[in-house]
Design a protein around this motif. Structure first.
Motif, PDB file in Angstrom:
ATOM      1  N   PRO A   1       0.834  -1.214   0.000  1.00 36.13           N
ATOM      2  CA  PRO A   1       0.000   0.000   0.000  1.00 36.13           C
ATOM      3  C   PRO A   1       0.862   1.254   0.000  1.00 36.13           C
ATOM      4  O   PRO A   1       2.030   1.239   0.378  1.00 36.13           O
ATOM      5  CB  PRO A   1      -0.795  -0.129   1.311  1.00 36.13           C
ATOM      6  N   LYS A   2       0.258   2.341  -0.396  1.00 35.45           N
ATOM      7  CA  LYS A   2       0.988   3.608  -0.438  1.00 35.45           C
ATOM      8  C   LYS A   2       1.292   4.137   0.956  1.00 35.45           C
ATOM      9  O   LYS A   2       2.291   4.820   1.166  1.00 35.45           O
ATOM     10  CB  LYS A   2       0.184   4.650  -1.223  1.00 35.45           C
ATOM     11  N   ASP A   3       0.406   3.835   1.903  1.00 36.09           N
ATOM     12  CA  ASP A   3       0.534   4.446   3.228  1.00 36.09           C
ATOM     13  C   ASP A   3       0.662   3.423   4.340  1.00 36.09           C
ATOM     14  O   ASP A   3       0.108   3.593   5.428  1.00 36.09           O
ATOM     15  CB  ASP A   3      -0.678   5.336   3.506  1.00 36.09           C
ATOM     16  N   GLY A   4       1.388   2.335   4.106  1.00 32.83           N
ATOM     17  CA  GLY A   4       1.522   1.341   5.159  1.00 32.83           C
ATOM     18  C   GLY A   4       2.487   0.240   4.782  1.00 32.83           C
ATOM     19  O   GLY A   4       3.012   0.200   3.666  1.00 32.83           O
ATOM     20  N   PRO A   5       2.746  -0.688   5.716  1.00 33.08           N
ATOM     21  CA  PRO A   5       3.651  -1.803   5.435  1.00 33.08           C
ATOM     22  C   PRO A   5       3.015  -2.818   4.500  1.00 33.08           C
ATOM     23  O   PRO A   5       1.854  -2.690   4.093  1.00 33.08           O
ATOM     24  CB  PRO A   5       3.895  -2.404   6.829  1.00 33.08           C
ATOM     25  N   LEU A   6       3.777  -3.847   4.150  1.00 30.17           N
ATOM     26  CA  LEU A   6       3.286  -4.895   3.262  1.00 30.17           C
ATOM     27  C   LEU A   6       2.008  -5.510   3.809  1.00 30.17           C
ATOM     28  O   LEU A   6       1.867  -5.738   5.005  1.00 30.17           O
ATOM     29  CB  LEU A   6       4.343  -5.986   3.093  1.00 30.17           C
ATOM     30  N   LYS A   7       1.083  -5.797   2.908  1.00 29.53           N
ATOM     31  CA  LYS A   7      -0.168  -6.438   3.277  1.00 29.53           C
ATOM     32  C   LYS A   7      -0.213  -7.824   2.637  1.00 29.53           C
ATOM     33  O   LYS A   7       0.048  -7.974   1.443  1.00 29.53           O
ATOM     34  CB  LYS A   7      -1.363  -5.612   2.805  1.00 29.53           C
ATOM     35  N   TYR A   8      -0.515  -8.836   3.450  1.00 23.57           N
ATOM     36  CA  TYR A   8      -0.573 -10.214   2.969  1.00 23.57           C
ATOM     37  C   TYR A   8      -2.014 -10.723   3.027  1.00 23.57           C
ATOM     38  O   TYR A   8      -2.762 -10.416   3.962  1.00 23.57           O
ATOM     39  CB  TYR A   8       0.320 -11.126   3.815  1.00 23.57           C
ATOM     40  N   SER A   9      -2.368 -11.489   2.019  1.00 21.34           N
ATOM     41  CA  SER A   9      -3.659 -12.162   1.979  1.00 21.34           C
ATOM     42  C   SER A   9      -3.396 -13.635   1.705  1.00 21.34           C
ATOM     43  O   SER A   9      -2.695 -13.979   0.761  1.00 21.34           O
ATOM     44  CB  SER A   9      -4.548 -11.564   0.878  1.00 21.34           C
ATOM     45  N   SER A  10      -3.942 -14.500   2.547  1.00 24.62           N
ATOM     46  CA  SER A  10      -3.668 -15.936   2.407  1.00 24.62           C
ATOM     47  C   SER A  10      -4.933 -16.746   2.656  1.00 24.62           C
ATOM     48  O   SER A  10      -5.839 -16.308   3.365  1.00 24.62           O
ATOM     49  CB  SER A  10      -2.571 -16.381   3.373  1.00 24.62           C
ATOM     50  N   VAL A  11      -4.969 -17.932   2.062  1.00 28.22           N
ATOM     51  CA  VAL A  11      -6.050 -18.888   2.264  1.00 28.22           C
ATOM     52  C   VAL A  11      -5.423 -20.253   2.527  1.00 28.22           C
ATOM     53  O   VAL A  11      -4.632 -20.742   1.718  1.00 28.22           O
ATOM     54  CB  VAL A  11      -6.992 -18.968   1.042  1.00 28.22           C
ATOM     55  N   THR A  12      -5.755 -20.837   3.668  1.00 28.70           N
ATOM     56  CA  THR A  12      -5.258 -22.165   4.032  1.00 28.70           C
ATOM     57  C   THR A  12      -6.460 -23.089   4.208  1.00 28.70           C
ATOM     58  O   THR A  12      -7.396 -22.748   4.930  1.00 28.70           O
ATOM     59  CB  THR A  12      -4.454 -22.126   5.338  1.00 28.70           C
ATOM     60  N   ILE A  13      -6.418 -24.248   3.549  1.00 30.55           N
ATOM     61  CA  ILE A  13      -7.501 -25.232   3.633  1.00 30.55           C
ATOM     62  C   ILE A  13      -6.967 -26.481   4.317  1.00 30.55           C
ATOM     63  O   ILE A  13      -5.971 -27.056   3.864  1.00 30.55           O
ATOM     64  CB  ILE A  13      -8.060 -25.565   2.244  1.00 30.55           C
ATOM     65  N   PHE A  14      -7.629 -26.867   5.394  1.00 27.33           N
ATOM     66  CA  PHE A  14      -7.254 -28.065   6.150  1.00 27.33           C
ATOM     67  C   PHE A  14      -8.294 -29.161   5.881  1.00 27.33           C
ATOM     68  O   PHE A  14      -9.486 -28.954   6.126  1.00 27.33           O
ATOM     69  CB  PHE A  14      -7.202 -27.767   7.651  1.00 27.33           C
ATOM     70  N   GLU A  15      -7.819 -30.300   5.401  1.00 29.46           N
ATOM     71  CA  GLU A  15      -8.714 -31.432   5.160  1.00 29.46           C
ATOM     72  C   GLU A  15      -9.052 -32.113   6.488  1.00 29.46           C
ATOM     73  O   GLU A  15      -8.267 -32.094   7.434  1.00 29.46           O
ATOM     74  CB  GLU A  15      -8.065 -32.427   4.201  1.00 29.46           C
TER      75      GLU A  15
END
Length: 392
Positions: free
Chosen positions: A121-135
């Motif tokens: 983002p322009k005004d902040g630290p790194l942004k992470y988006s994640s999806v974890t699927i547990f069987e």
């Protein structure tokens, strides 16, 4: 003997009289000392009571709204339903649509799958988006596993310490202090507040942000993390015996951006696999409550009415709009291709007519023109302007 007895008797009475006065003086002295000591004891007891009350604030639960607390310990508004709305919007990508996301990792095995992307983002630290699927996992088990910090210390080697600082029984907000170690760096200190919500069909949400607390003054030997925003949603995977956790995470731990990004990309998959093994062990343990403390899970709140409904309506509307726009564009493409073919066929017909009208004497030219006209007539007769048969 009588003289001796008389002398002894006089001495006895004299001693008794003097002894009475002495006893009285001693009793007065003792009374004064006792009174003085009692004041000290009262002060000591008051001091101990204040200390115990401060300690009790660390583990306070079910606080009545009428209870008065020091202003610096009020955390009623640290996290609100507005933060939940922000989380819902970000999970579905309805705000900051102009952010450029970069794929970081995408891996899977028989028990889980993991994918993550990041943006700056322009005004902040790194942004992470994640999806974890547990069987072979249910949402409640995954929720309890994620929130069990006592168990986390057993399998997460980066966590040095965790303690609960406060639990607000009215808002359901929990405050805690965590120390984490980083390779070759000073340990990071996190003072965080978090809150949980329960939605429909065993869907759970959590939002966490940084805060300050008087029971955790800053220390020079640790680096205090000043910015921390993280949220997740746990829900079932439709049609499978599995559940997923979608997470948004953003923090400023004072690390170099590129180095942090590289370390994340190289180490996150092994960490997720380690977490999966711990989850499988956690499912086999009949874990009693970690302690008598009330936690955010105990006081979980319901998602406000309309939040999830609005979320679903907007998502479906976006899907319908995308599909309809896709159909229109497809039809437009078909019409465009048909128009181009019509123009090309028309040009061939006109060219052939011009060539034949000039009466070329060459027999080969006439044969070629006749062949072109035959093909054009076959295309016109075929449905959709396609060739009626495939030429060898």
């Amino acid at each position: 003997m009588a003289a001796i007895f008389q002398a002894t008797s006089e001495d006895f009475w004299r001693g008794s009289i003097y002894g009475s006065w002495g006893t009285a003086l001693v009793l007065v002295f003792i009374a004064i000392c006792h009174l003085f000591c009692s004041k000290k004891n009262v002060c000591s007891l008051l001091s101990r009571f204040q200390s115990s009350s401060v300690a009790a604030d660390r583990h306070i639960s079910n606080i009545s709204p009428s209870c008065e607390r020091p202003p610096q310990l009020r955390i009623m508004e640290a996290i609100s339903d507005t933060d939940l709305k922000y989380l819902l919007d970000n999970l579905d990508g309805r705000i900051n649509e102009n952010e450029k996301w970069e794929r970081v990792v995408e891996k899977s095995n028989d028990d889980l799958s993991y994918s993550a992307k990041c943006c700056k983002p322009k005004d902040g630290p790194l942004k992470y988006s994640s999806v974890t699927i547990f069987e072979n996992c249910c949402p409640k088990l995954l929720r309890d596993f994620y929130m069990d910090n006592d168990y986390r210390k057993q399998w997460d080697s980066t966590m040095l310490m965790h303690e609960q600082l406060q639990m607000d029984g009215t808002s359901g907000i929990e405050v805690g202090r965590t120390l984490k170690k980083f390779p070759l760096l000073t340990a990071r200190e996190y003072i965080l507040s978090w809150r949980l919500w329960e939605g429909k069909d065993e869907t759970f949400y959590c939002f966490t942000k940084e805060c300050e607390h008087p029971l955790a003054p800053q220390q020079k030997k640790y680096v205090r993390v000043k910015f921390f925003r993280s949220g997740w949603r746990i829900r079932r995977v439709s049609g499978r015996n599995a559940c997923e956790i979608s997470m948004l995470h953003q923090e400023d731990a004072g690390l170099n951006v590129e180095m942090a990004k590289l370390a994340f990309a190289k180490g996150i998959w092994s960490f997720v696999c380690k977490m999966d093994k711990a989850l499988r062990k956690y499912a086999l343990i009949n874990r009693p409550p970690s302690s008598s403390l009330v936690t955010a899970i105990t006081l979980i709140k319901k998602v406000p009415d309309g939040f999830e409904d609005m979320d679903g309506i907007i998502s479906k509307a976006n899907i319908v709009e995308t599909e309809s726009s896709g159909q229109v564009s497809s039809e437009e493409r078909k019409l465009s291709r048909a128009s181009k073919k019509l123009v090309a066929n028309g040009l061939l017909v006109i060219g052939g007519m011009i060539c034949l009208s000039r009466c070329h004497s060459s027999l080969g030219a006439k044969v070629v023109m006749a062949y072109i006209l035959t093909k054009l007539s076959k295309r016109a007769d075929a449905p959709g302007g396609q060739l009626a048969s495939k030429e060898p």
